[in-house]
Design an enzyme around this catalytic site. Structure first.
Site: not given
Ligand SMILES: Cc1cc2nc3c(=O)[nH]c(=O)nc-3n(C[C@H](O)[C@H](O)[C@H](O)COP(=O)(O)O)c2cc1C
Ligand SMILES: O=C(O)C(=O)c1ccccc1
Length: 327
Positions: A87, A109, A135, A199, A223
């Site tokens: 990430s 991002y 994303t 994504k 997401h």
């Molecule tokens: C705590 C958390 C933080 C996340 N942070 C990001 C992120 O920084 N960038 C991003 O593209 N998706 C982020 N996501 C989305 C995940 O990439 C993914 O799409 C999602 O967790 C998939 O669903 P699942 O948790 O049910 O497997 C985040 C998800 C969670 C739960």
């Molecule tokens: O993308 C996310 O879901 C997320 O939790 C997050 C948190 C900090 C910065 C960028 C995304």
């Protein structure tokens, strides 16, 4: 507060629950007497051979889950033979994560500051990341009501988004950008030769635009229910996206995948691979690198077992006729 940050979604969490509920409504129609023998789950994506079609989704702030942070996740993913998508909101430098494991992809991002965005991409590339995941479901940040209730606004002292440091050493905040359009993805193409995946695709018209704009892969994602509450479950969105893409580029899906049988259904409905987010975070919190490795290996073994019972030797043999809606 931090457990809620990992587990939570936007709004009423309808989409968060919906991702899981949608798999509950689907059933497998197995084939018999297919003499599969040993199954072969190996998967190649953009020239990288993986031992499983289950990848690690990009998730923020791993140091809140475990003192090993993203490096521990990378170590676990590498031991399980798969890709970790790092990430942009990782709490360790991408170079340190790369030293602990790989193969890695980097999630971006796109920032309003184009030069800074390009510098981050170059840094990820130099660290050895093999693909860029952009994303696009976050023009604004989702309204995460658990975080609002808990007043979770920032990382604790001492933790930072280490890959957001600029030339002066200052850590920038990850900005969501509602001016983002396809033109900016075309510009990313000029910045990097890495494969580019988008994504956060749910609508088949956007999948078509992604292919038309030269994207190398599409990730069907909401997401994890953290952005638009009320968005369609990803497994319900997948068939139309896969049909529109028509095998021109790989299609991946994430959201609500918890069992090997969920992976089987996703592959059957048109995904080339899947990603898991929260299962990895939970495993990281519980058991560090070994926990992540074991969770990924359990998912893969569970997929292997389900494929044996459904009569498929390889992921490519999983087709939509093997899935039915429960009565
Ligand atoms: C705590 C958390 C933080 C996340 N942070 C990001 C992120 O920084 N960038 C991003 O593209 N998706 C982020 N996501 C989305 C995940 O990439 C993914 O799409 C999602 O967790 C998939 O669903 P699942 O948790 O049910 O497997 C985040 C998800 C969670 C739960
Ligand atoms: O993308 C996310 O879901 C997320 O939790 C997050 C948190 C900090 C910065 C960028 C995304």
């Amino acid at each position: 507060m931090h457990a809620d940050f990992f587990a939570g979604g936007a709004g009423e969490e309808r989409t968060l629950r919906g991702n899981l509920a949608a798999y509950d409504r689907l059933r497998i129609v197995p084939r018999v007497l297919r003499a599969t023998g040993e199954r072969d789950l190996r998967t190649t994506l953009f020239g990288t051979g993986l031992s499983t079609p289950v990848l690690v989704a990009p998730t923020a702030f791993h140091l809140l889950a475990h003192p090993g942070g993203e490096a521990a996740t990378a170590e676990g993913a590498a031991a399980a033979g798969t890709v970790m998508v790092v990430s942009m909101a990782a709490t360790q430098p991408v170079e340190a994560i790369a030293a602990a494991g790989g193969p890695l992809w980097f999630q971006l991002y796109p920032q309003p500051d184009l030069a800074f965005t390009a510098a981050v991409v170059k840094r990820a590339e130099a660290a050895g990341c093999r693909a860029l995941v952009v994303t696009v479901d976050s023009p604004v940040f989702g309204r995460r009501e658990r975080d609002l209730r808990n007043r979770f606004t920032d990382l604790p002292d001492g933790l930072a988004c280490e890959n957001m440091r600029d030339a002066t050493g200052r850590v920038r905040t990850v900005e969501m950008d509602a001016t983002l359009g396809w033109d900016r993805l075309a510009r990313l193409r000029e910045v990097t030769g890495l494969p580019l995946l988008v994504k956060g695709i749910l609508h088949p018209a956007d999948a078509r635009l992604a292919v038309e704009h030269g994207m190398d892969g599409v990730i069907v994602s909401n997401h994890g229910g953290r952005q638009l509450d009320g968005a369609i479950a990803t497994i319900d969105a997948l068939p139309a996206v896969a049909e529109t893409v028509g095998r021109r580029v790989p299609v991946l899906v994430d959201g609500g995948i918890r069992r090997g049988t969920d992976v089987l259904i996703a592959l059957a409905l048109g995904a080339d691979a899947v990603l898991v987010g929260r299962p990895v975070l939970e495993a990281l919190a519980a058991g560090g690198a070994r926990g992540v490795q074991r969770r990924l290996e359990r998912l893969t073994a569970d997929l292997d077992h389900a494929m044996a019972l459904a009569g498929a030797k390889r992921p490519a043999e999983l087709t939509p006729d093997l899935v039915a809606v429960a009565g």
